[in-house]
Scaffold this motif. Structure first.
Motif, PDB file in Angstrom:
ATOM      1  N   UNK A   1       3.063  17.265  -2.082  1.00  0.00           N
ATOM      2  CA  UNK A   1       3.442  15.846  -2.057  1.00  0.00           C
ATOM      3  C   UNK A   1       4.534  15.577  -1.039  1.00  0.00           C
ATOM      4  N   UNK A   2       5.436  16.521  -0.852  1.00  0.00           N
ATOM      5  CA  UNK A   2       6.472  16.338   0.167  1.00  0.00           C
ATOM      6  C   UNK A   2       5.871  16.250   1.568  1.00  0.00           C
ATOM      7  N   UNK A   3       4.781  16.962   1.787  1.00  0.00           N
ATOM      8  CA  UNK A   3       4.077  16.828   3.068  1.00  0.00           C
ATOM      9  C   UNK A   3       3.445  15.452   3.203  1.00  0.00           C
ATOM     10  N   UNK A   4       2.855  14.956   2.100  1.00  0.00           N
ATOM     11  CA  UNK A   4       2.310  13.597   2.119  1.00  0.00           C
ATOM     12  C   UNK A   4       3.417  12.580   2.365  1.00  0.00           C
ATOM     13  N   UNK A   5       4.571  12.807   1.738  1.00  0.00           N
ATOM     14  CA  UNK A   5       5.715  11.916   1.935  1.00  0.00           C
ATOM     15  C   UNK A   5       6.183  11.934   3.379  1.00  0.00           C
ATOM     16  N   UNK A   6       6.137  13.092   4.001  1.00  0.00           N
ATOM     17  CA  UNK A   6       6.528  13.194   5.410  1.00  0.00           C
ATOM     18  C   UNK A   6       5.545  12.431   6.298  1.00  0.00           C
ATOM     19  N   UNK A   7       4.258  12.571   6.019  1.00  0.00           N
ATOM     20  CA  UNK A   7       3.253  11.836   6.806  1.00  0.00           C
ATOM     21  C   UNK A   7       3.426  10.331   6.618  1.00  0.00           C
ATOM     22  N   UNK A   8       3.709   9.911   5.393  1.00  0.00           N
ATOM     23  CA  UNK A   8       3.954   8.483   5.144  1.00  0.00           C
ATOM     24  C   UNK A   8       5.175   8.001   5.897  1.00  0.00           C
TER      25      UNK A   8
ATOM     26  N   UNK B   1      17.217   9.534   5.494  1.00  0.00           N
ATOM     27  CA  UNK B   1      16.874   9.752   4.089  1.00  0.00           C
ATOM     28  C   UNK B   1      15.507  10.392   3.924  1.00  0.00           C
ATOM     29  N   UNK B   2      14.517   9.931   4.676  1.00  0.00           N
ATOM     30  CA  UNK B   2      13.139  10.328   4.420  1.00  0.00           C
ATOM     31  C   UNK B   2      12.558  11.314   5.425  1.00  0.00           C
ATOM     32  N   UNK B   3      13.188  11.530   6.551  1.00  0.00           N
ATOM     33  CA  UNK B   3      12.611  12.395   7.568  1.00  0.00           C
ATOM     34  C   UNK B   3      13.350  13.727   7.725  1.00  0.00           C
ATOM     35  N   UNK B   4      14.637  13.754   7.446  1.00  0.00           N
ATOM     36  CA  UNK B   4      15.388  14.999   7.604  1.00  0.00           C
ATOM     37  C   UNK B   4      15.124  15.932   6.425  1.00  0.00           C
ATOM     38  N   UNK B   5      15.174  17.247   6.644  1.00  0.00           N
ATOM     39  CA  UNK B   5      14.972  18.197   5.538  1.00  0.00           C
ATOM     40  C   UNK B   5      16.047  18.070   4.473  1.00  0.00           C
ATOM     41  N   UNK B   6      15.747  18.622   3.302  1.00  0.00           N
ATOM     42  CA  UNK B   6      16.671  18.511   2.162  1.00  0.00           C
ATOM     43  C   UNK B   6      17.978  19.247   2.411  1.00  0.00           C
TER      44      UNK B   6
ATOM     45  N   UNK C   1       0.828  -1.208   0.000  1.00  0.00           N
ATOM     46  CA  UNK C   1       0.000   0.000   0.000  1.00  0.00           C
ATOM     47  C   UNK C   1       0.862   1.257   0.000  1.00  0.00           C
ATOM     48  N   UNK C   2       1.894   1.269   0.821  1.00  0.00           N
ATOM     49  CA  UNK C   2       2.798   2.412   0.859  1.00  0.00           C
ATOM     50  C   UNK C   2       3.488   2.622  -0.486  1.00  0.00           C
ATOM     51  N   UNK C   3       3.965   1.549  -1.091  1.00  0.00           N
ATOM     52  CA  UNK C   3       4.663   1.661  -2.371  1.00  0.00           C
ATOM     53  C   UNK C   3       3.717   2.100  -3.485  1.00  0.00           C
ATOM     54  N   UNK C   4       2.502   1.603  -3.484  1.00  0.00           N
ATOM     55  CA  UNK C   4       1.544   1.975  -4.533  1.00  0.00           C
ATOM     56  C   UNK C   4       1.227   3.466  -4.479  1.00  0.00           C
ATOM     57  N   UNK C   5       1.005   3.985  -3.280  1.00  0.00           N
ATOM     58  CA  UNK C   5       0.674   5.404  -3.143  1.00  0.00           C
ATOM     59  C   UNK C   5       1.844   6.281  -3.573  1.00  0.00           C
ATOM     60  N   UNK C   6       3.025   5.991  -3.066  1.00  0.00           N
ATOM     61  CA  UNK C   6       4.165   6.853  -3.361  1.00  0.00           C
ATOM     62  C   UNK C   6       4.603   6.757  -4.816  1.00  0.00           C
TER      63      UNK C   6
END
Length: 424
Positions: free
Chosen positions: A305-312, A368-373, A264-269
Motif C-alpha cells: 500500500x505504501x507503494x500505491x500511496x507513492x504512485x498516488x 509529507x507524502x513523498x519523502x521516506x519515513x 477519486x484520490x480520497x476514496x481510494x486512499x
C-alpha cells in the motif's frame, strides 16, 4: 464453660492449620523450582519436623487464647478477613488464588486486531499543552483560523459581486478560496476542541471522514493550482485566443475535473487505509487523522500500500508540479520576448502571486507524502501540517489581494460604497 473453651481452641487450631498450609502453598509457588532430589529431601525434612513444630505453634497459640479471651474474635477471623479484603479488591472469589498474567500473554492480547464494530475509535495527540508558550501559540492559531475564514469568504464574495472580476482567472481564484475555507475547517476545529475540552478521542467513522475530506480537498486544490497555471500560460502566450480557450464552459470543466480528481484520490486512499486491521495502541501520533499516522497503527504488512500511496503522490503532486513548471517555462520565454516593460511587469506580477501560492502549498505536501519515513519525526510533521492546513489558506487571499491591482481596486470600491451608505 470448659467445653466451650476447648471447642474454640480446636476451631482456632484448625484455622491456624489451614493458614499454615496456605502460606506454604504460596511460598512454594513463588520460589523457583528445585531439582527433584532436593524437593524429596525437603519433603522428608518437613515430614520429620513439621508435626512437632506445628504442634508447638498450635499449643502456644491455644494458651495465649485462653489467657486473653478478648482477642479471640480477632484471632478467629484474621484469615477470613484477609481473604475477604483481597477478594474484594481484586474481584476474585473467596478461596481462589489468581496470579498476574504473563507479559507475553498481555502483549499477544494487545497485538490482536480491533473489532471495528466494538472499538471506540482513535485518540488524537494534542498539539498544545498548558504552558504559557503553547497557550500563546494556540491563541495565534485561533486568530489565524478566524482571519482565514474571513479573508477567503471576503475574496469569494468580492469576486462574485464585482463585475470587473468576472474573468476566468478570478473565477478559479474564487474556487481556490472556497476550497481553502473547508480545507482548514477539516482539522482546525477539532484541534481547538481537543485543547479547550481535552476531547482528543475520535470515532472510527469520524476519523475516516476527516481523512477523506482532508485528502479530497487537498488533492482538488493541487489539481486546481495546476489548471490555474494553464490559465496564466494561455493569457500570456496566446492572448488573442484566450476568450476561446478559457471560456466559461472550459472553466467549469476545470473546476469539476479538480473536484472529481480529488474525490477519486480520497476514496481510494481512505478505503485502502481503513481496511487494514489496527492493533496495539489507539494513540495517533498526530493532531488529526492522516494516512501516514494511521499506517503506523496497522498490524499488517503495508509495504504494497505504501507503494500505491507513492504512485498516488506522484500523480497528485509531481505531475501537477511538472505541468506547472512546463507552463511557466513557456511563460518565461514569452515574457523575455516582450518589448513593453509595463507588459513584463504585469505578467510577472500575476505569475509571481501564483508561484508563491504553489510553493507554499506543494512544498509541505511533498515533504509529507513523498519523502521516506526516515526523514520524518512527529514534531516536524506537526509543524509542517500546521503550515499547510492553517497558514497557507490565510496567505492565499493575502498574496493575491496585495499583488493584484484589480482585486485591491475592487476592495477599495466596496469599502467606499459601504462608507457612503453609512453616511447616508
Amino acid at each position: 464453660m470448659v467445653v466451650s473453651e476447648l471447642q474454640k481452641a480446636a476451631l482456632v487450631k484448625s484455622v491456624l492449620h489451614s493458614h499454615r498450609d496456605l502460606l506454604q502453598a504460596l511460598s512454594h509457588s513463588l520460589e523457583p523450582r528445585k531439582d527433584k532430589e532436593e524437593e524429596k529431601k525437603s519433603t522428608r525434612d518437613q515430614d520429620a519436623h513439621g508435626d512437632c513444630g506445628s504442634g508447638q505453634f498450635e499449643d502456644s497459640a491455644i494458651m495465649k487464647l485462653l489467657k486473653s479471651r478478648e482477642q479471640q474474635p480477632e484471632n478467629e477471623n484474621i484469615v477470613s478477613e484477609f481473604q475477604k479484603s483481597k477478594g474484594a479488591k481484586s474481584g476474585i472469589p473467596q478461596g481462589q488464588v489468581r496470579f498476574p498474567l504473563h507479559s507475553e500473554a498481555q502483549q499477544e492480547a494487545g497485538r490482536r486486531p480491533w473489532n471495528h464494530s466494538s472499538t471506540t475509535g482513535f485518540v488524537l495527540t494534542r498539539l498544545f499543552n498548558e504552558s504559557q508558550m503553547h497557550l500563546f501559540l494556540f491563541s495565534m492559531v485561533v486568530l489565524v483560523y478566524i482571519l482565514t475564514m474571513g479573508g477567503n469568504a471576503t475574496m469569494v464574495l468580492l469576486i462574485w459581486a464585482d463585475a470587473q472580476l468576472h474573468k476566468p482567472m478570478y473565477f478559479l481564484l474564487s474556487q481556490l478560496s472556497f476550497l481553502d475555507i473547508f480545507f482548514s475547517s477539516v482539522t482546525v476545529p477539532k484541534m481547538i476542541v481537543a485543547f479547550l475540552f481535552d476531547w482528543t478521542s475520535i470515532s472510527f467513522g469520524g476519523c475516516g471522514a476527516q481523512m477523506f475530506f482532508f485528502m479530497f480537498l487537498g488533492a482538488a486544490e493541487c489539481l486546481l493550482l495546476a489548471l490555474m497555471a494553464y490559465d496564466r500560460y494561455v493569457a500570456i502566450c496566446n492572448p488573442l485566443r484566450y476568450p476561446v480557450l478559457m471560456s466559461r464552459r472550459v472553466c467549469l470543466l476545470m473546476v469539476v475535473s479538480s473536484w472529481l480528481g480529488g474525490s477519486l484520490n480520497a476514496s481510494i486512499q481512505t478505503s485502502l487505509t481503513l481496511q487494514f486491521p489496527f492493533c496495539g495502541s489507539r494513540k495517533v501520533t498526530h493532531f488529526f487523522c492522516e494516512v501516514p499516522s494511521l499506517l503506523m497503527l496497522a498490524c499488517a504488512d503495508t509495504e504494497a500500500y505504501e507503494q500505491v500511496l507513492f504512485v498516488t503522490g506522484v500523480v497528485v503532486l509531481l505531475v501537477p508540479i511538472a505541468f506547472i513548471t512546463t507552463s511557466y517555462a513557456f511563460i518565461l520565454v514569452a515574457v523575455l520576448q516582450m518589448h513593453s516593460v509595463e507588459g513584463r511587469q504585469k505578467a510577472l506580477a500575476t505569475c509571481s502571486s501564483h508561484l508563491t501560492v504553489v510553493n507554499l502549498f506543494y512544498g509541505p505536501l511533498v515533504y509529507t507524502y513523498m519523502l521516506p519515513a526516515s526523514y520524518h519525526s512527529p514534531g516536524q510533521d506537526d509543524v509542517v501540517s500546521v503550515f499547510y492546513t492553517v497558514l497557507t489558506p490565510l496567505l492565499n487571499p493575502v498574496i493575491y489581494s496585495l499583488r493584484n491591482k484589480e482585486v485591491t481596486g475592487a476592495m477599495k470600491k466596496v469599502i467606499g460604497k459601504c462608507g457612503v451608505r453609512r453616511n447616508a
